[in-house]
Every structure is written in structure tokens, then in C-alpha cells.
Design a protein around this motif. Sequence first.
Motif, mmCIF file in Angstrom:
data_model
loop_
_atom_site.group_PDB
_atom_site.id
_atom_site.type_symbol
_atom_site.label_atom_id
_atom_site.label_comp_id
_atom_site.label_asym_id
_atom_site.label_seq_id
_atom_site.Cartn_x
_atom_site.Cartn_y
_atom_site.Cartn_z
ATOM 1 N N GLU A 136 8.320 -6.961 39.602
ATOM 2 C CA GLU A 136 8.205 -8.235 40.321
ATOM 3 C C GLU A 136 9.189 -9.259 39.773
ATOM 4 N N ARG A 137 9.327 -9.319 38.442
ATOM 5 C CA ARG A 137 10.260 -10.272 37.839
ATOM 6 C C ARG A 137 11.696 -9.931 38.217
ATOM 7 N N PHE A 138 12.010 -8.634 38.226
ATOM 8 C CA PHE A 138 13.358 -8.194 38.572
ATOM 9 C C PHE A 138 13.687 -8.537 40.024
ATOM 10 N N LEU A 139 12.801 -8.195 40.942
ATOM 11 C CA LEU A 139 13.048 -8.464 42.353
ATOM 12 C C LEU A 139 13.151 -9.961 42.626
ATOM 13 N N SER A 140 12.382 -10.749 41.891
ATOM 14 C CA SER A 140 12.462 -12.200 42.034
ATOM 15 C C SER A 140 13.812 -12.715 41.537
ATOM 16 N N ALA A 141 14.313 -12.125 40.441
ATOM 17 C CA ALA A 141 15.572 -12.583 39.838
ATOM 18 C C ALA A 141 16.778 -12.273 40.714
ATOM 19 N N ILE A 142 16.746 -11.144 41.440
ATOM 20 C CA ILE A 142 17.919 -10.730 42.214
ATOM 21 C C ILE A 142 17.898 -11.252 43.643
ATOM 22 N N ALA A 143 16.783 -11.855 44.052
ATOM 23 C CA ALA A 143 16.631 -12.272 45.451
ATOM 24 C C ALA A 143 17.688 -13.280 45.889
ATOM 25 N N PRO A 197 -7.141 -26.479 39.818
ATOM 26 C CA PRO A 197 -6.568 -25.928 41.048
ATOM 27 C C PRO A 197 -6.753 -24.421 41.109
ATOM 28 N N THR A 198 -6.603 -23.867 42.299
ATOM 29 C CA THR A 198 -6.682 -22.428 42.470
ATOM 30 C C THR A 198 -5.482 -21.776 41.797
ATOM 31 N N PRO A 199 -5.685 -20.725 40.978
ATOM 32 C CA PRO A 199 -4.559 -20.079 40.298
ATOM 33 C C PRO A 199 -3.517 -19.596 41.292
ATOM 34 N N ASN A 200 -2.223 -19.682 40.901
ATOM 35 C CA ASN A 200 -1.128 -19.219 41.745
ATOM 36 C C ASN A 200 -0.852 -17.753 41.448
ATOM 37 N N PHE A 201 -1.319 -16.884 42.336
ATOM 38 C CA PHE A 201 -1.160 -15.455 42.111
ATOM 39 C C PHE A 201 0.203 -14.944 42.554
ATOM 40 N N ASN A 202 1.105 -15.851 42.996
ATOM 41 C CA ASN A 202 2.439 -15.446 43.421
ATOM 42 C C ASN A 202 3.431 -15.406 42.260
ATOM 43 N N ILE A 203 3.018 -15.861 41.069
ATOM 44 C CA ILE A 203 3.901 -15.826 39.913
ATOM 45 C C ILE A 203 4.170 -14.362 39.529
ATOM 46 N N PRO A 204 5.444 -13.921 39.459
ATOM 47 C CA PRO A 204 5.741 -12.523 39.125
ATOM 48 C C PRO A 204 5.161 -12.136 37.765
ATOM 49 N N GLN A 205 4.513 -10.986 37.708
ATOM 50 C CA GLN A 205 3.866 -10.548 36.480
ATOM 51 C C GLN A 205 4.472 -9.263 35.930
ATOM 52 N N THR A 206 4.725 -8.279 36.785
ATOM 53 C CA THR A 206 5.236 -6.997 36.310
ATOM 54 C C THR A 206 6.755 -7.046 36.156
ATOM 55 N N ASP A 207 7.304 -6.055 35.439
ATOM 56 C CA ASP A 207 8.767 -5.972 35.298
ATOM 57 C C ASP A 207 9.435 -5.902 36.667
#
Length: 278
Positions: free
Chosen positions: A70-77, A58-68
Motif C-alpha cells: 500500500e505504501r509503495f503504490l501510494s508513493a508511485i501514484a 473523530p472516526t479513524p482514517n482507514f485510508n492511511i497506507p499500512q502495508t509495504d
Amino acid sequence: MRLIIKKAIYIFISILVICIVVAITRINLHQPNVQTSNACNTVNSPSCVPNGSVPISPTPNFNIPQTDKERFLSAIASHLSNIPQPGSYEYILLKAYGAVFINQLTTVKLPSNVLLNNEQETQTFQNNLTMVKIEGTNDCYLQAIAATALNQARSQQNIPLKSGYGSGDCTRTFATNLRFWHKYANQHTLDKVKQGQETAILSTVAPPGASQHLWGLAIDLRISNQQQRKTLNEYGWFQTVVNDVPHWTYLGLTESDLVNLGLVNKVEKGISYWVTPL
């Protein structure tokens, strides 16, 4: 006559070759677009489909958070109704005090914004909290799970409150937050904070409505050794505001969880703080 026979044989062979090519093409067009593999014979293998066929990658999922960040903003959303925009006053507050929003415990309650605007908003939020008293204090209360964790930590180590006993170290009213602000700063200072021209004051006192103490998830402690810090960390308590040494925040997570959710470890004057990556 021989020439005519040779021509007829040539034409017959040509027609036969064309028919064979057409037949082969039709067969290939009806074949499924898979690659077979004899090695794919495990029934529960996630990379296999029935009959030993391996699907195309499958096409790679580039929406997976990678940077600190991105991970932080994803966690607090899931906690904040809107993520503040960079450069805004709310973003400045999120950067300074937003570590608490990574809390993943369903029993922890957080406001839907980084700022409680007045006493009424603060009381409405606090009225929906389940509070528990910190043992050995007069009137120090925190959210139940935070208080329970702190009581357990204090049962193992001598961990005194900054003042020794008082409510000012624990959950505060909007009026108390405002009183502390006026002790160290004024409206002119607040205007400079809102404009991004002043940030050092945020390590001393939180602007009105921005204190983690309003949420019942922060306490001021008098810590003197590493064993006290280690025990507090084991029960989910961490220092999250750089240079505010007495201030401790209940995150309810392990250090590895903090890293996975995007917080950054910053050591200042020998003290380890867990801060936002903004």
C-alpha cells in the motif's frame, strides 16, 4: 373536607414535579455535545477547542497506507498515469523494475508508463531530460541529479563502470535496449514473459522499452567491496534488480526512506537489493 384538601395537595405536587422534569429536559437539549476538561488549557493543543472543550474523537482514517504494498503504490501514484493491473505485462515490469518510481525528487523525471513502446517514444522522453556527463568517461550521461550524485560518490571511492568507460553502461537508446534483449532472449521469451511464465530473464536483461537505462537513472558498475556500496548508498544509489549485480539505480533517498515508501530489502548471495513489494 379533609379528603378533598389532601387530593388537591397531591395533584398540585404532581403538577410541580412534571414542570420541573420538563424544564430540566429542555435545558439538556440545548447543551453542546462536548466533554469539558480542565487539563485542556494549552492554546495550540490540536486536541482542544476554545473554552477548554475537548471534541469527540473523530472516526479513524482507514485510508492511511499500512502495508509495504500500500505504501509503495501510494508513493508511485504521482508518477504513473495508471497503476498496472495485477497479472498484466506492465505489472510484471513494474514488479521487476518499478523501484525507481518511488523517487520523490522533483528534479528527477520519470515516464508516465513503465514501458516505452518504440524509439520515437524513447527519444521524445529523453529529449526532455537534462543530462550530465559522468566524469572520466567517454560518453556516459545520466539525468543531472543522478550524475552529480554519482560523480560525488566516485570522488570519494574508486568506482569503475562495468565496461570501464562506455555509454552502454549508462543511458541507452531503445535500439541498444533491443540489441541487448536479442543477445540473451528472443520473441518467444518475450511472449512467455508477457504471459507470466518466465521471469528469471528479467534479472539478466530488460525487455525492449522496459530498461531503467532508458530513463537516465541507471548505470552498470564494477563493485568489489562494501565501502564502495556504502558510499553509493549514501548518495542515493542502490541495487534494485535481484541478481543483476552490476546494475545500480538512482533513487535519491536514504535506506529509512526506502522502508517508509514500501520497498523491501532482499539479500541474495550477500548482496542487498531494494525491491518492490509486489
